[in-house]
Design a protein around this motif. Structure first.
Motif, PDB file in Angstrom:
ATOM      1  N   VAL A 145       0.844  -1.190   0.000  1.00 21.80           N
ATOM      2  CA  VAL A 145       0.000   0.000   0.000  1.00 21.80           C
ATOM      3  C   VAL A 145       0.885   1.247   0.000  1.00 21.80           C
ATOM      4  O   VAL A 145       1.795   1.371   0.823  1.00 21.80           O
ATOM      5  CB  VAL A 145      -0.934   0.023   1.228  1.00 21.80           C
ATOM      6  CG1 VAL A 145      -1.732   1.318   1.272  1.00 21.80           C
ATOM      7  CG2 VAL A 145      -1.869  -1.180   1.201  1.00 21.80           C
ATOM      8  N   VAL A 146       0.616   2.161  -0.926  1.00 20.49           N
ATOM      9  CA  VAL A 146       1.355   3.418  -1.030  1.00 20.49           C
ATOM     10  C   VAL A 146       0.363   4.568  -0.890  1.00 20.49           C
ATOM     11  O   VAL A 146      -0.654   4.589  -1.585  1.00 20.49           O
ATOM     12  CB  VAL A 146       2.113   3.532  -2.366  1.00 20.49           C
ATOM     13  CG1 VAL A 146       2.970   4.792  -2.391  1.00 20.49           C
ATOM     14  CG2 VAL A 146       2.979   2.297  -2.597  1.00 20.49           C
ATOM     15  N   THR A 147       0.654   5.499   0.019  1.00 12.86           N
ATOM     16  CA  THR A 147      -0.265   6.606   0.290  1.00 12.86           C
ATOM     17  C   THR A 147       0.403   7.943   0.020  1.00 12.86           C
ATOM     18  O   THR A 147       1.591   8.128   0.325  1.00 12.86           O
ATOM     19  CB  THR A 147      -0.739   6.560   1.765  1.00 12.86           C
ATOM     20  OG1 THR A 147      -1.270   5.270   2.045  1.00 12.86           O
ATOM     21  CG2 THR A 147      -1.815   7.601   2.016  1.00 12.86           C
ATOM     22  N   GLY A 148      -0.362   8.882  -0.531  1.00  9.49           N
ATOM     23  CA  GLY A 148       0.146  10.222  -0.777  1.00  9.49           C
ATOM     24  C   GLY A 148       0.272  11.020   0.514  1.00  9.49           C
ATOM     25  O   GLY A 148      -0.129  10.560   1.587  1.00  9.49           O
ATOM     26  N   ASP A 149       0.825  12.232   0.409  1.00 10.32           N
ATOM     27  CA  ASP A 149       1.058  13.067   1.586  1.00 10.32           C
ATOM     28  C   ASP A 149      -0.200  13.779   2.071  1.00 10.32           C
ATOM     29  O   ASP A 149      -0.199  14.364   3.145  1.00 10.32           O
ATOM     30  CB  ASP A 149       2.147  14.111   1.284  1.00 10.32           C
ATOM     31  CG  ASP A 149       3.505  13.455   1.065  1.00 10.32           C
ATOM     32  OD1 ASP A 149       3.728  12.369   1.636  1.00 10.32           O
ATOM     33  OD2 ASP A 149       4.325  14.023   0.337  1.00 10.32           O
ATOM     34  N   GLY A 150      -1.261  13.747   1.267  1.00  6.39           N
ATOM     35  CA  GLY A 150      -2.511  14.368   1.693  1.00  6.39           C
ATOM     36  C   GLY A 150      -2.677  15.794   1.175  1.00  6.39           C
ATOM     37  O   GLY A 150      -1.695  16.496   0.913  1.00  6.39           O
ATOM     38  N   THR A 151      -3.952  16.206   1.033  1.00  9.11           N
ATOM     39  CA  THR A 151      -4.288  17.578   0.642  1.00  9.11           C
ATOM     40  C   THR A 151      -5.302  18.121   1.639  1.00  9.11           C
ATOM     41  O   THR A 151      -6.361  17.527   1.837  1.00  9.11           O
ATOM     42  CB  THR A 151      -4.886  17.624  -0.775  1.00  9.11           C
ATOM     43  OG1 THR A 151      -3.912  17.166  -1.715  1.00  9.11           O
ATOM     44  CG2 THR A 151      -5.294  19.056  -1.136  1.00  9.11           C
ATOM     45  N   LYS A 152      -4.970  19.246   2.260  1.00  2.58           N
ATOM     46  CA  LYS A 152      -5.872  19.862   3.248  1.00  2.58           C
ATOM     47  C   LYS A 152      -6.846  20.787   2.530  1.00  2.58           C
ATOM     48  O   LYS A 152      -6.443  21.730   1.854  1.00  2.58           O
ATOM     49  CB  LYS A 152      -5.066  20.641   4.286  1.00  2.58           C
ATOM     50  CG  LYS A 152      -5.917  21.215   5.407  1.00  2.58           C
ATOM     51  CD  LYS A 152      -5.049  21.872   6.476  1.00  2.58           C
ATOM     52  CE  LYS A 152      -5.896  22.386   7.628  1.00  2.58           C
ATOM     53  NZ  LYS A 152      -5.057  23.003   8.699  1.00  2.58           N
TER      54      LYS A 152
END
Length: 206
Positions: A145-152
């Motif tokens: 599983v690879v996850t991005g850094d996120g967008t607020k």
């Protein structure tokens, strides 16, 4: 004459040729072919979410960008994409296996072309409840599983007073500051008002 002999158990080798053709004689080895067990090449996937912060007004359409890049795997159609949101209430899954899972929801879905690595999320007619941090998560065929850094995402609400727009959370502060300022002005101006009233009374008596 043909001479047969065994180099390995279960392997037949035939040598042909007479004394005059020894230099041209070539052994023939019959080996049963076995399938090779190839180890799959490990994925090197990069999940990029841009920008890190996004703002929108109520009612607007928002696109949260997420792009996948894997140099050794140009085709990404076998990947499973998931989007989820984190806020003060916890984590909420929005999309699993490339499909929206929210009940009775047609505002949030994945846009773009997965084969080209575009798995961006689109939100129609945003509301104040859409604020939070959105994460793009990808599951590889080997289970990694690879996850991005996120967008607020922050949603702005129009107050309707002088066209002012403020972010949720600052509205209360602005109102409180305004009320506090009025109270301070009343306290400061009260003695001055009393003096003016007294002056006006004295002048009227004269």
């Amino acid at each position: 004459p043909i001479t047969l002999f065994s180099l390995f158990p279960g392997t037949d080798v035939g040598v042909t040729g007479g004394g005059a053709n020894k230099e041209n004689a070539a052994p023939v080895i019959h080996v049963t072919a076995r399938p090779l067990l190839l180890t799959p090449e490990p994925w090197n996937l990069l999940v990029t979410q841009t920008p890190a912060k996004e703002k929108a007004k109520e009612g607007e359409t928002v696109v949260l960008n997420c792009h996948l890049n894997s140099p050794q795997h140009p085709s990404l159609t076998d990947l499973m994409v998931k989007w989820y949101k984190e806020d003060e209430k916890g984590q909420m899954d929005l999309l699993e296996k490339n499909v929206t899972i929210l009940p009775n929801n047609s505002r949030i879905f994945m846009s773009g072309d997965l084969s080209q690595g575009d798995v961006s999320l689109i939100i129609l007619n945003v509301t104040t409840s859409d604020h939070g941090i959105y994460f793009c998560e990808v599951t590889l065929p080997d289970g990694t599983v690879v996850t991005g850094d996120g967008t607020k995402l922050r949603i702005r609400r129009a107050l309707g007073l002088f066209g002012i727009e403020e972010s949720i959370g600052t509205i209360i502060g602005v109102v409180a500051a305004g009320v506090g300022g009025i109270v301070v002005l009343m306290v400061v101006l009260t003695p001055q008002l009393r003096k003016c009233i007294l002056c006006m009374r004295q002048e009227s008596r004269q």
